[in-house]
Structure formats: C-alpha cells, structure tokens
Design a protein around this motif. Sequence first.
Motif, PDB file in Angstrom:
ATOM      1  N   ILE A  78      -4.130   1.308   6.173  1.00  0.00           N
ATOM      2  CA  ILE A  78      -4.457   2.473   5.356  1.00  0.00           C
ATOM      3  C   ILE A  78      -4.488   3.744   6.206  1.00  0.00           C
ATOM      4  N   ARG A  79      -5.171   3.685   7.351  1.00  0.00           N
ATOM      5  CA  ARG A  79      -5.231   4.866   8.222  1.00  0.00           C
ATOM      6  C   ARG A  79      -3.836   5.293   8.666  1.00  0.00           C
ATOM      7  N   SER A  80      -2.996   4.327   8.960  1.00  0.00           N
ATOM      8  CA  SER A  80      -1.650   4.632   9.462  1.00  0.00           C
ATOM      9  C   SER A  80      -0.789   5.295   8.394  1.00  0.00           C
ATOM     10  N   ILE A  81      -0.832   4.749   7.170  1.00  0.00           N
ATOM     11  CA  ILE A  81       0.007   5.323   6.118  1.00  0.00           C
ATOM     12  C   ILE A  81      -0.497   6.695   5.691  1.00  0.00           C
ATOM     13  N   GLN A  82      -1.800   6.899   5.738  1.00  0.00           N
ATOM     14  CA  GLN A  82      -2.343   8.213   5.411  1.00  0.00           C
ATOM     15  C   GLN A  82      -1.913   9.249   6.451  1.00  0.00           C
ATOM     16  N   ALA A  83      -1.944   8.873   7.706  1.00  0.00           N
ATOM     17  CA  ALA A  83      -1.573   9.807   8.776  1.00  0.00           C
ATOM     18  C   ALA A  83      -0.105  10.205   8.679  1.00  0.00           C
ATOM     19  N   ILE A 135       0.875  -1.171   0.000  1.00  0.00           N
ATOM     20  CA  ILE A 135       0.000   0.000   0.000  1.00  0.00           C
ATOM     21  C   ILE A 135       0.913   1.221   0.000  1.00  0.00           C
ATOM     22  N   ALA A 136       0.589   2.229  -0.781  1.00  0.00           N
ATOM     23  CA  ALA A 136       1.425   3.430  -0.811  1.00  0.00           C
ATOM     24  C   ALA A 136       0.575   4.664  -1.024  1.00  0.00           C
ATOM     25  N   ARG A 137       1.053   5.771  -0.522  1.00  0.00           N
ATOM     26  CA  ARG A 137       0.389   7.054  -0.766  1.00  0.00           C
ATOM     27  C   ARG A 137       1.435   8.082  -1.151  1.00  0.00           C
ATOM     28  N   PRO A 138       1.044   9.061  -1.962  1.00  0.00           N
ATOM     29  CA  PRO A 138       2.015  10.045  -2.433  1.00  0.00           C
ATOM     30  C   PRO A 138       2.384  11.055  -1.345  1.00  0.00           C
ATOM     31  N   VAL A 139       3.556  11.652  -1.536  1.00  0.00           N
ATOM     32  CA  VAL A 139       3.993  12.787  -0.734  1.00  0.00           C
ATOM     33  C   VAL A 139       4.111  13.962  -1.693  1.00  0.00           C
ATOM     34  N   ILE A 189       3.882   0.483   2.494  1.00  0.00           N
ATOM     35  CA  ILE A 189       3.911  -0.611   3.462  1.00  0.00           C
ATOM     36  C   ILE A 189       3.913  -1.911   2.672  1.00  0.00           C
ATOM     37  N   THR A 190       4.791  -2.826   3.026  1.00  0.00           N
ATOM     38  CA  THR A 190       4.840  -4.131   2.383  1.00  0.00           C
ATOM     39  C   THR A 190       4.445  -5.210   3.386  1.00  0.00           C
ATOM     40  N   CYS A 191       3.549  -6.077   2.994  1.00  0.00           N
ATOM     41  CA  CYS A 191       3.146  -7.162   3.882  1.00  0.00           C
ATOM     42  C   CYS A 191       2.837  -8.425   3.080  1.00  0.00           C
ATOM     43  N   VAL A 192       2.886  -9.545   3.756  1.00  0.00           N
ATOM     44  CA  VAL A 192       2.522 -10.808   3.119  1.00  0.00           C
ATOM     45  C   VAL A 192       1.020 -10.780   2.845  1.00  0.00           C
ATOM     46  N   THR A 193       0.642 -11.080   1.620  1.00  0.00           N
ATOM     47  CA  THR A 193      -0.765 -10.967   1.210  1.00  0.00           C
ATOM     48  C   THR A 193      -1.694 -11.742   2.137  1.00  0.00           C
ATOM     49  N   ALA A 194      -1.304 -12.929   2.527  1.00  0.00           N
ATOM     50  CA  ALA A 194      -2.166 -13.766   3.369  1.00  0.00           C
ATOM     51  C   ALA A 194      -2.410 -13.156   4.741  1.00  0.00           C
ATOM     52  N   LEU A 195      -1.518 -12.260   5.160  1.00  0.00           N
ATOM     53  CA  LEU A 195      -1.658 -11.660   6.488  1.00  0.00           C
ATOM     54  C   LEU A 195      -2.306 -10.279   6.451  1.00  0.00           C
ATOM     55  N   ALA A 196      -2.411  -9.690   5.241  1.00  0.00           N
ATOM     56  CA  ALA A 196      -2.902  -8.317   5.131  1.00  0.00           C
ATOM     57  C   ALA A 196      -4.300  -8.156   5.707  1.00  0.00           C
TER      58      ALA A 196
END
Length: 265
Positions: A249-254, A214-218, A231-238
Amino acid sequence: MDGPNTAREIESPAGHIQSLEKGLRILDEFIESPTPLKLADIVRRFDMDRASAFRFLQTLEHRGFLRKDTTTKEYDVGGRVYYWASRLREKTRLIDSFHDQLQRLASITQQTTHLGLFVNDRVLLADFALSDSIISIRHCIGVLEPLYSSAVGKAVLAFLPQERREALIDGLEFVRFTNSTIMNADALRIELAVTRDRGYAIDANETHEGLTCIARPVFNSEKIPVASIGITCVTALASAEPGRFEHLIRSIQAIGNEITAQNVF
C-alpha cells in the motif's frame, strides 16, 4: 503465469460478426508471431480449410495489413499496421511515460504492476510491468476491466464526481466472476465509500479467484481520476509476512503521488 484476463478476452459477445472476429484473430496472430507465417500455419492454428484461410490472407494483404514474400510464400505484417502504429504513437505517449514508474513499483514490491486508463467510461488495461519474482502474473493488454470488481476499476469509479459515478453505477450489468464478486449497486456504493476513505481500492478474489489486486487513482489537474495503477499478487502471499500488505500500500501510494505530480494529464 498466464494473464488473469485471458479467458474473458477470448469470449465472444452476442451479435458479434464471426468472419470479422476470425480475420482480426488471424491478424493478431501475425502481430504476435516473432517470425513470418505461411498459409499452412494459419490452416493448422485456426483449424481452417486452405481455401478459406487463403481468402482471409488475400483480403488482409489487399488492404495492406499483410505482405507476402513471393519467393518464400510467407506472410508478415504489412505497411498498414505500421501506419496505424505511427498514428497511435501520440496516444501511447502517456503509457510510455509511466512505464518506468510501473517497473520501479514492480521492483520495489516484487509483484506485477499495471496501468488502467479511463477511456469512454471504461478502464482499459494499457500497460504492465513484471517483477523478478518467481511467481509473476502476466496481464493481457487491451482488456476492459470491470468497474465494480477490479481494483483499477473501483479506484477510478470511487473518486469520480458523484453525479458521474452514479450514472455509471446505474448502467452497470453485474456479472459474477467468483463467489466474492460484488453483485449489486448498494454493496458497490458501500465498497466505493470505503475506497474513498482509505485512498485505494482492493480486489480480493473478486475478479479472479486466488488473486488480490490493490490500486489507487491517478488524477488530472482538476482532481478528476483519469487512470489508476495497480499491483497484482497471489492472495495467499499478500499477507504471508508481517507488514507485507502495508508495504504494498505504501509503495503504490508513493508511486501514484509521483505520477499525479507530473501533471501530464
């Protein structure tokens, strides 16, 4: 877990200069090594004859990239590398200034986080931070991420001004990394429109099977994307737990909002 970009990183493009590539790989070996190396180490690690290996080392030493201890016959990184490092320090200032936030994002999400810089119409993987999780994805710094499949690439591409975005799309060469890779411009445009609407990009097994990013622009002060955080994560754990994906999503946006608000770019 090894970096997802390792395999692509060692591939050689058509028309490359083999001797130059080998010399750079040898220099990289010294930079990565925690201790000095001897001629025999290079012969063994690169499966070379002693005469050829010695010529590479002698050339690197002559140019100042290596220095040789006349007593131990060991080679180590030379002054020219440190000179380059000092010259590049200003360019890495932005990377350093955001590392703490990447590390905090990794702690909050318990996932590996990374920073992509938009340089010369490409997204360069410039930094990453590991979490304390047992499963941790280690990235390869310096890799150019695909604009059409990686989350950090799509996060930048989606928010560029339309004319520039279309010019980049027109110049793309679509290479299939997995069965989920977007392989044509029309499908990419649809994906980018969705990305703009929701404010973040997703790479669901598109670049590496089994990994979701998941990524968001700066943005800079002119609201142009100049970087992206991911953020990179194992698909099965996402989505293994209810609300886990939403938490990412909330964390990366913040954190992305914090970085943009610094107005460093």
